[in-house]
Enzyme design. Structure first.
Site, PDB file in Angstrom:
ATOM      1  CG  ASP A 120      -0.526  -0.158   2.975  1.00  0.00           C
ATOM      2  OD1 ASP A 120       0.794  -0.619   3.048  1.00  0.00           O
ATOM      3  OD2 ASP A 120      -0.716   0.676   2.833  1.00  0.00           O
ATOM      4  CD  GLU A 187       3.940   0.769   6.933  1.00  0.00           C
ATOM      5  OE1 GLU A 187       5.287   1.826   7.690  1.00  0.00           O
ATOM      6  OE2 GLU A 187       3.642   1.416   6.097  1.00  0.00           O
TER       7      GLU A 187
END
Length: 483
Positions: A120, A187
């Site tokens: 991400d 994250e």
């Protein structure tokens, strides 16, 4: 008599210099001996794979309801199509739909390791799109760089690891120990639905890792005075993240008749006191270890100072505190980030609050920080509430795991020394403390001088050579694991 006193003083001075210079000369390098290796990577293919990965807009938002998971699905499909050999040879399990665990069965299951990354990325700040030299999700490759969001944080890790594993599979390599590839999908917003769920799965399966290696430190230039080589800094801990909420309540009223001290004024005074005083600083823990690794590599003058910290510690602290980046490794930091008060220009606010974000050094607790804030502010009209996370545990450096990471860095990056440090940001590694003996944080890329600004900012990019060297690092680390 004066001659005797002079002789005593001279003797003390001579002994002092002999002792301190001896300590300086006896500093022994903590860099392991390695042989440089050349890994034959298909560079064009690897660079194209990284480029393609950037085009999937796998953006994390603090408000999870805003996340569009279609690009996540497309990215995972891209991985499966791009690395069929990896998917055929390794066991693959999807965790919570979007995080992925690969298991590469090794010759032994006694001491498995985990290589971590996340795919991400953070959003592009609204209004800054026009400031990008290349579109942020273009993945454009030019003569020197690959451009786009994720080239540094952290699709470079995902693709770098998969390229390395794919390369080793083609060679017929089988790792000495079981190897896990652990890829999270959130994250950037804490990892609670990705890394934390992966950890829950590992615990359920009874899998305990010798160590995990996540993103974190990089290879940087001019980090430490007196060291001419680049430094590969390996995070052995990360600072915690906590927030202090300061609240002042009082009477409001019309702005034409203000009291000498208003709620907002009292709050501003408290913030000012915190910024002027700061939390205590010290050279300890991971920062102290960092200097034990870099001191032997310094030029003689700096080595003399840093080898004799008992004498020069105040000077060293002053040097470190002079720059925000180095000051942050010596203390818990204070950053006022949110201020809330009135909503009308002619009415005094009855309540004013401020949020102070703190990145917490090992050893500080939420309770100790609250007490220190109250001491600094010294105003019982300011209510203080602290919540958040303390620093992670500190991983070992006197073990085979840390040495393996050092050797892989030195084998694939010329003119570099290695050192542990404390990571001042956050990573998914913090979730793994209960399922791994040690957690390390290092992304094997040589960072441009302004690379850290680009990482979550405008014009994120990676040098092509840096990416290829990162693949070589992962190949070397896997080959050297417990062999």
């Amino acid at each position: 008599m004066w001659k005797k006193i002079g002789l005593i003083i001279l003797t003390v001075v001579v002994v002092f210099f002999i002792a301190t210079i001896t300590v300086t000369i006896l500093q022994k390098t903590k860099q392991p001996e390695v042989k440089k290796v050349a890994v034959a990577i298909d560079e064009d293919k690897a660079l194209n794979h990284l480029s393609q990965s950037i085009t999937f807009q796998t953006i994390s938002y603090d408000d999870r309801t805003k996340i569009d998971f279609k690009p996540y699905d497309e990215f995972l499909s891209f991985l499966e199509k791009t690395y069929p050999h990896v998917y055929d040879e390794l066991d693959v399990k999807h965790i919570n739909d979007y995080s992925v665990v690969f298991k590469w069965k090794g010759q032994s299951s006694d001491a498995p390791i985990g290589l971590m990354a996340h795919y991400d990325v953070v959003p592009v700040a609204k209004g800054t799109e026009k400031n990008w030299e290349q579109p942020p999700f273009s993945g454009i490759i030019d003569d020197k760089y690959v451009w786009g969001r994720g080239t540094l944080d952290d699709k470079v890790g995902v693709i770098g690891i998969l390229e390395a594993v794919n390369h080793l599979l083609a060679e017929g390599h089988k790792p000495a120990q079981d190897l896990y590839l652990l890829f999270g999908h959130d994250e950037e917003i804490g990892g609670d639905e990705g890394a934390a769920k992966i950890v829950a799965y590992l615990e359920k399966e009874g899998i305990h890792l010798r160590y995990v290696l996540d993103e974190g430190g990089v290879i940087v230039e001019d980090m430490i005075p007196g060291v001419s080589e680049s430094i590969g800094v390996v995070g052995i801990a990360e600072k915690g993240s906590a927030n202090a909420t300061l609240t002042v309540e009082g009477s409001g009223g019309h702005s034409s008749q203000p009291k000498d001290v208003t709620t907002l004024g009292r709050l501003a005074h408290a913030i000012s006191a915190l910024e002027e005083t700061q939390f205590p600083s010290d050279i300890q823990g991971p920062t102290e270890e960092m200097f034990t690794y870099v001191t032997p590599e310094m030029s003689f003058g700096y080595r003399y100072v840093f080898a004799n910290q008992w004498l020069f510690k105040p000077i060293i602290k002053s040097i470190l505190l002079d720059k925000p980046a180095t000051a942050a490794v010596t203390r818990t930091t204070i950053a006022p980030t949110v201020l809330t008060a009135g909503d009308k220009t002619n009415i005094l606010p009855e309540k004013a609050t401020a949020t102070i974000n703190m990145r917490v050094i090992p050893g500080d607790t939420l309770d100790s920080l609250k007490k220190e804030i109250e001491k600094i502010i010294d105003d019982n009209q300011v209510q203080v509430h602290v919540e958040g996370e303390v620093a992670s545990s500190v991983s070992k450096t006197d073990n085979a795991a840390f040495k393996e990471i050092q050797q892989a860095i030195l084998a694939t990056h010329d003119n570099t020394v290695t050192a542990p440090y404390i990571m001042i940001g956050g990573s998914d590694a913090k979730h793994y403390q209960d399922v791994a003996d040690d957690t390390y944080r290092f992304l094997p890329i040589a960072m441009e001088k302004d690379g850290l600004e680009r990482m979550h900012g405008t014009n994120e990019r990676i040098e092509k050579k840096a990416f290829i060297d990162a693949i070589s690092f992962y190949v070397t680390l896997i080959k050297n694991n417990m062999n």
